[in-house]
Structures are given as structure tokens and as C-alpha cells.
Design a protein around this motif. Structure first.
Motif, PDB file in Angstrom:
ATOM      1  N   UNK A 148     -78.577 -74.057   8.877  1.00  0.00           N
ATOM      2  CA  UNK A 148     -78.481 -75.503   8.609  1.00  0.00           C
ATOM      3  C   UNK A 148     -79.826 -76.186   8.352  1.00  0.00           C
ATOM      4  N   UNK A 149     -80.944 -75.604   8.775  1.00  0.00           N
ATOM      5  CA  UNK A 149     -82.307 -76.116   8.543  1.00  0.00           C
ATOM      6  C   UNK A 149     -82.509 -77.572   8.979  1.00  0.00           C
ATOM      7  N   UNK A 150     -82.423 -77.842  10.280  1.00  0.00           N
ATOM      8  CA  UNK A 150     -82.703 -79.207  10.746  1.00  0.00           C
ATOM      9  C   UNK A 150     -84.141 -79.639  10.477  1.00  0.00           C
ATOM     10  N   UNK A 151     -85.060 -78.666  10.378  1.00  0.00           N
ATOM     11  CA  UNK A 151     -86.456 -78.999  10.076  1.00  0.00           C
ATOM     12  C   UNK A 151     -86.775 -78.947   8.601  1.00  0.00           C
ATOM     13  N   UNK A 152     -85.764 -78.650   7.775  1.00  0.00           N
ATOM     14  CA  UNK A 152     -85.873 -78.686   6.321  1.00  0.00           C
ATOM     15  C   UNK A 152     -86.926 -77.722   5.762  1.00  0.00           C
ATOM     16  N   UNK A 153     -87.564 -78.097   4.650  1.00  0.00           N
ATOM     17  CA  UNK A 153     -88.482 -77.194   3.954  1.00  0.00           C
ATOM     18  C   UNK A 153     -89.659 -76.802   4.845  1.00  0.00           C
ATOM     19  N   UNK A 154     -90.124 -77.742   5.651  1.00  0.00           N
ATOM     20  CA  UNK A 154     -91.247 -77.456   6.547  1.00  0.00           C
ATOM     21  C   UNK A 154     -90.885 -76.334   7.520  1.00  0.00           C
ATOM     22  N   UNK A 155     -89.655 -76.361   8.034  1.00  0.00           N
ATOM     23  CA  UNK A 155     -89.215 -75.330   8.975  1.00  0.00           C
ATOM     24  C   UNK A 155     -89.163 -73.965   8.291  1.00  0.00           C
ATOM     25  N   UNK A 156     -88.656 -73.928   7.061  1.00  0.00           N
ATOM     26  CA  UNK A 156     -88.593 -72.676   6.305  1.00  0.00           C
ATOM     27  C   UNK A 156     -90.000 -72.123   6.070  1.00  0.00           C
ATOM     28  N   UNK A 157     -90.909 -72.992   5.679  1.00  0.00           N
ATOM     29  CA  UNK A 157     -92.286 -72.564   5.410  1.00  0.00           C
ATOM     30  C   UNK A 157     -92.931 -72.003   6.675  1.00  0.00           C
ATOM     31  N   UNK A 158     -92.760 -72.675   7.807  1.00  0.00           N
ATOM     32  CA  UNK A 158     -93.362 -72.222   9.062  1.00  0.00           C
ATOM     33  C   UNK A 158     -92.773 -70.892   9.532  1.00  0.00           C
ATOM     34  N   UNK A 159     -91.456 -70.732   9.370  1.00  0.00           N
ATOM     35  CA  UNK A 159     -90.813 -69.476   9.767  1.00  0.00           C
ATOM     36  C   UNK A 159     -91.373 -68.303   8.960  1.00  0.00           C
ATOM     37  N   UNK A 160     -91.478 -68.477   7.654  1.00  0.00           N
ATOM     38  CA  UNK A 160     -91.954 -67.384   6.803  1.00  0.00           C
ATOM     39  C   UNK A 160     -93.430 -67.089   7.038  1.00  0.00           C
ATOM     40  N   UNK A 161     -94.193 -68.104   7.375  1.00  0.00           N
ATOM     41  CA  UNK A 161     -95.603 -67.858   7.720  1.00  0.00           C
ATOM     42  C   UNK A 161     -95.685 -67.023   9.000  1.00  0.00           C
ATOM     43  N   UNK A 162     -94.865 -67.355   9.980  1.00  0.00           N
ATOM     44  CA  UNK A 162     -94.853 -66.620  11.243  1.00  0.00           C
ATOM     45  C   UNK A 162     -94.465 -65.157  11.009  1.00  0.00           C
ATOM     46  N   UNK A 163     -93.432 -64.937  10.190  1.00  0.00           N
ATOM     47  CA  UNK A 163     -92.983 -63.569   9.920  1.00  0.00           C
ATOM     48  C   UNK A 163     -94.025 -62.785   9.124  1.00  0.00           C
ATOM     49  N   UNK A 164     -94.716 -63.472   8.208  1.00  0.00           N
ATOM     50  CA  UNK A 164     -95.772 -62.818   7.428  1.00  0.00           C
ATOM     51  C   UNK A 164     -96.883 -62.306   8.333  1.00  0.00           C
ATOM     52  N   UNK A 165     -97.224 -63.108   9.326  1.00  0.00           N
ATOM     53  CA  UNK A 165     -98.321 -62.745  10.227  1.00  0.00           C
ATOM     54  C   UNK A 165     -97.893 -61.686  11.242  1.00  0.00           C
ATOM     55  N   UNK A 166     -96.684 -61.833  11.804  1.00  0.00           N
ATOM     56  CA  UNK A 166     -96.283 -61.007  12.942  1.00  0.00           C
ATOM     57  C   UNK A 166     -95.675 -59.655  12.547  1.00  0.00           C
TER      58      UNK A 166
ATOM     59  N   UNK B 137     -95.476 -56.174  10.532  1.00  0.00           N
ATOM     60  CA  UNK B 137     -96.386 -55.253   9.859  1.00  0.00           C
ATOM     61  C   UNK B 137     -95.603 -54.278   8.978  1.00  0.00           C
ATOM     62  N   UNK B 138     -94.761 -54.851   8.139  1.00  0.00           N
ATOM     63  CA  UNK B 138     -94.039 -54.051   7.155  1.00  0.00           C
ATOM     64  C   UNK B 138     -93.758 -54.933   5.947  1.00  0.00           C
ATOM     65  N   UNK B 139     -93.390 -54.312   4.847  1.00  0.00           N
ATOM     66  CA  UNK B 139     -93.317 -55.055   3.589  1.00  0.00           C
ATOM     67  C   UNK B 139     -92.036 -55.868   3.461  1.00  0.00           C
ATOM     68  N   UNK B 140     -90.927 -55.361   3.992  1.00  0.00           N
ATOM     69  CA  UNK B 140     -89.633 -56.037   3.816  1.00  0.00           C
ATOM     70  C   UNK B 140     -89.162 -56.657   5.122  1.00  0.00           C
ATOM     71  N   UNK B 141     -88.792 -57.913   5.054  1.00  0.00           N
ATOM     72  CA  UNK B 141     -88.255 -58.627   6.217  1.00  0.00           C
ATOM     73  C   UNK B 141     -86.742 -58.410   6.226  1.00  0.00           C
ATOM     74  N   UNK B 142     -86.264 -57.721   7.260  1.00  0.00           N
ATOM     75  CA  UNK B 142     -84.843 -57.417   7.366  1.00  0.00           C
ATOM     76  C   UNK B 142     -84.128 -58.494   8.183  1.00  0.00           C
ATOM     77  N   UNK B 143     -82.801 -58.471   8.139  1.00  0.00           N
ATOM     78  CA  UNK B 143     -82.000 -59.442   8.906  1.00  0.00           C
ATOM     79  C   UNK B 143     -82.326 -59.360  10.388  1.00  0.00           C
ATOM     80  N   UNK B 144     -82.533 -58.137  10.905  1.00  0.00           N
ATOM     81  CA  UNK B 144     -82.833 -57.958  12.323  1.00  0.00           C
ATOM     82  C   UNK B 144     -84.182 -58.508  12.735  1.00  0.00           C
ATOM     83  N   UNK B 145     -85.055 -58.772  11.765  1.00  0.00           N
ATOM     84  CA  UNK B 145     -86.375 -59.336  12.081  1.00  0.00           C
ATOM     85  C   UNK B 145     -86.324 -60.843  12.290  1.00  0.00           C
TER      86      UNK B 145
END
Length: 451
Positions: free
Chosen positions: A352-370, A372-380
Motif C-alpha cells: 500500500x506504500x503509506x510513505x509513498x515514493x520516499x518509502x520505496x526509495x529508502x527501502x531500495x537503498x537499504x537493500x542495496x547496502x545490506x 551482498x548479491x545481485x538479485x533481490x528475491x521475495x524472501x529478502x
């Protein structure tokens, strides 16, 4: 590569002598004996600068200048003439001539004029590049019907000088919309000055807006120019305007209507010419009914209302936005961009994205940093983006060990904060909202708990 100069004159001696001298200075020379030849050469050879005589048979210099500016407005034109008058010089300048040199020509003056014109062209090109880069940075990405409609509103509003009220939830990109409108407007070369009305205490907001003289109040140790004055000829962006106190709203109404004000502690009137764009995540009509927002200020700002859609109303854009954010984060961290698996992308599109585009951007930044693999799976994906993730267990057994009530209360509070933090993937903003406390208080508790 040497700059190319097109000399346009009906006197062969001028073409030969001036062309020879400039060629010796390292310029590539093109020549034309009338306006028609000049326009054809400009179309085919695109010279860097034109030296244009006024008095020529057929199409004269002024008409040729008009045609050049219509077809190739970025090519600088220096007028050369033996029959110069102030009226002719003023007319040529209004049409777009860069400079005006009288015959007999001084080669030093001509070379100075050429270098000045080329430098000016280079600065113009840099400005166009930076403006394009700024526009790209602030562009609204996506092709959903909601975003297409938003872009159409921006395109219609930007060229005007009308004031705009942008509404939308937190994190939707209201400031980005305001910056895009400013960049596309006639004021785009002038300042874009933003002020967050929610971030500045009421006691300092007037000073931020209007400026102050030294000694105007106890903390005013130096003179300060206000944001309204800094925005002169440009755009003033009032973010979260609904958080402004009613007393400040009343003063702002008069200032915005008259475009005149006095700095705090000064009797001198300052006149400005600003376009105002305001933004809010609240329903201002409700705020008016409940007495928290002035109706006259609302009508003053709400000339063109623009509503920025929430991310849940433009879910078709999530794959595009996700790819852009992953690319941005990879570039910032000097790594290869990560990819989202189809299952992970589907989960993001279902959220539902209550935090909108900012929330999406922050989530993907966190996953990019944390990760250590190329593909982000559903379980990640953490909760709540992946509802199948099991929430952490609350350590009930520890709470009932033999301790006094005060210790039990403290232990429960710490365990509860840790539990909700884990549920929200260590997001302090969402955790504070979930448990109903201030973010500052939560940060202090986390620091005390040494998490």
C-alpha cells in the motif's frame, strides 16, 4: 578545433582583409556577400559566430539578423557598420545582436568582441546543460495515467506566473513538482528558495521569511536577508504551509498581496517580485473550517491547484521507479545495480506504500547496502513488504522473571520497542508512528538501550 567565424559584408575588401587577419589569429573563416548567402551558410556550416554588416543590397543586416535569431538563436551576432546610429544599435540589440562595432574596424576591438561573444555562448550552453540536468533530476518518473495527468498540469502551469497550491500525502514528491514548475517557467534562471514551515519554530519563522536587522531581537547578532527577499524575480516555495501559525499567516497575506515588506527591526520597505508555490499534506478546507488556516491566504495561493497522486494510485510506475532508484544507489556506492526478481517486484506492487515514493526509495537503498548479491528475491524483503515473513517473538518469559514492578515496566517497554522496531525493519519513523511516540523520544530510548 578552432572557432568558425562567418563574415557577412557586401564589400570584397572587408571580406578579404578582415578574413585574413582573423585567419592569422587562428579562426576558421567563412564569408558571404549578402544576407541570402549568409543564411544558407548558417544552415549548412553552423558557424560559431557571425560578423554582420547592416547596409547590404537585397536583404539588409537587420532583416538577416531577425532570420538568424529565428532559425539559430544560440549563434551570437556582432553587427559591423559604417553608418551606425544609436537608434540602429538599440534596434539591433533588441533583436538579439551581441555587440555593435563601427567601421573603420579595429582588429583589436573585433577580436575582443568575438572572444566575449564566444564566452557568452559557452556560458549559455553551460546554463542550458545545467537546466536540463536540473530538470531531469526533478522530473516526475512514470507513465501511469495519474502521472501523465500530473505532467500535463505542470506543463500548463509552468509558463504562467500564476500561484500554485500543491497538495498530496507525505513522500509523494510535492517539492519535486514545485522545482520542475520553476525550472520550466520564465523565472527558471532566477532563484528557487524553499522554506519548510513545519521545520522552523514559530518564533523564528517571521525572521526566516522577512529577514531582520542586527539587534531586532535578542538572538539577532547580525543582519539577515529573508527568504522572500532572496527569492526576488524567482520562486518562493512554502512547504507545509498549513503548519504556519495564524498570526504569521495574517502578515504573509498582506506581504504577498503587496509584494512589499519590512525586515524585522527596520523601517525601510523592501519591494520584491516573486512567484509563490505552496504545498501541504493536509486538507486546507478542513483546516479553514476548524479555524487553523486563513481563508484569504487559501484563496490567494490556490490559483492553480495541483494534487500529486499517492504511489498506491500509480502502481504501474513502481517497476520504473524501482529500476531508477536501484541505478542511483549503485552509482552512489560504486557498485553494479541490483535487480528485483519478479516475485519481489510483485510484492512491492501489492504493497500500500503509506510513505509513498520516499518509502520505496529508502527501502531500495537499504537493500542495496545490506544485501551482498545481485538479485533481490521475495524472501529478502522485510515485513511489512513481505507479509509471509514471520514477526519476531516477544520474549514473554523474560518479562515474568522475579523483578519489581518498576523494573518489569522498563523491561516490557524495551522489549516492546525492540519488537515493533523489528516488525518495521528498524524504521524509526514508522515505529514511532506505530507506538504513538515522538521520534526524538524513540531515538533517546534506542540510544539508552544501546541498540
Amino acid at each position: 578545433m578552432f572557432p568558425s567565424v562567418l563574415i557577412v559584408d557586401d564589400e570584397p575588401s572587408i571580406l578579404q582583409s578582415l578574413g585574413g587577419l582573423l585567419s592569422d589569429e587562428g579562426f576558421e573563416i567563412l564569408t558571404a556577400s549578402n544576407g541570402y548567402e549568409a543564411l544558407k551558410l548558417i544552415e549548412t556550416a553552423s558557424p560559431d559566430i557571425v560578423l554582420l554588416d547592416i547596409w547590404m543590397p537585397g536583404i539588409d543586416g537587420i532583416e538577416t539578423l531577425k532570420e538568424i535569431k529565428a532559425a539559430s538563436p544560440h549563434i551570437p551576432v556582432v553587427i559591423i557598420t559604417g553608418h551606425g546610429t544609436i537608434e540602429t544599435a538599440v534596434n539591433a540589440t533588441k533583436i538579439g545582436a551581441f555587440d555593435f562595432i563601427e567601421k573603420p574596424l579595429s582588429i583589436d576591438k573585433v577580436i575582443v568582441a568575438i572572444h566575449n561573444a564566444l564566452n557568452f555562448r559557452r556560458l549559455e550552453e553551460e546554463n542550458r546543460y545545467l537546466k536540463k540536468k536540473t530538470l531531469k533530476k526533478s522530473s516526475i518518473d512514470g507513465a501511469s495515467p495519474a502521472v501523465v495527468a500530473l505532467k500535463q498540469q505542470i506543463a500548463s502551469a509552468a509558463p504562467t506566473d500564476a500561484w500554485i497550491l500543491i497538495s498530496g500525502e507525505n513522500g509523494t514528491g510535492k517539492e519535486m513538482v514545485a522545482r520542475t514548475i520553476h525550472t520550466l517557467s520564465p523565472r527558471g534562471e532566477h532563484p528557487f528558495v524553499d522554506i519548510n514551515c513545519a521545520a522552523i519554530p514559530e518564533t523564528y519563522l517571521e525572521s526566516e521569511l522577512f529577514g531582520h536587522e542586527k539587534g531586532a531581537f535578542e538572538a539577532a547578532t547580525t543582519k539577515s536577508v529573508g527568504k522572500i527577499e532572496l527569492a526576488n524575480k524567482g520562486t518562493l516555495f512554502l512547504d507545509e504551509i498549513s503548519n504556519m501559525a495564524p498570526a504569521t499567516q495574517a502578515k504573509l497575506v498582506r506581504v504577498l498581496q503587496e509584494q512589499k515588506f519590512q525586515r524585522l527591526g527596520s523601517s525601510r520597505t523592501v519591494s520584491v517580485n516573486v512567484r509563490v508555490i505552496a504545498a501541504t499534506h493536509k486538507d486546507l478546507e478542513l483546516e479553514i473550517r476548524e479555524g487553523r488556516f486563513r481563508q484569504d491566504l487559501f484563496f490567494l495561493l490556490n490559483v492553480i491547484p495541483i494534487e500529486v497522486p499517492p504511489l498506491r494510485d500509480r502502481k504501474e510506475d513502481i517497476p520504473v521507479l524501482a529500476a531508477i532508484f536501484l541505478e542511483q544507489h549503485a552509482r552512489q556506492n560504486n557498485t553494479e545495480p541490483k535487480q528485483l526478481s519478479e516475485d519481489a517486484l510483485n510484492l512491492l506492487c501489492d504493497y500500500a506504500w503509506p510513505g509513498n515514493v520516499r518509502e520505496l526509495k529508502n527501502l531500495l537503498e537499504r537493500l542495496t547496502i545490506m544485501l551482498h548479491k545481485k538479485t533481490i528475491e521475495a524472501g529478502d524483503l522485510p515485513r511489512p513488504y513481505n507479509p509471509e515473513k514471520t514477526p519476531p517473538a516477544l520474549p514473554v518469559a523474560e518479562l515474568f522473571s522475579p523483578i519489581d514492578l518498576k523494573q518489569a515496566r522498563t523491561r516490557f517497554e524495551e522489549a516492546y520497542i525492540r519488537f515493533i522496531l523489528q516488525q518495521n525493519d528498524a524504521d524509526i519513523t514508522r515505529t514511532a508512528l506505530a507506538i504513538g511516540v515522538d521520534k526524538g523520544y524513540l531515538r533517546k530510548k534506542i540510544k539508552k538501550m544501546k541498540l
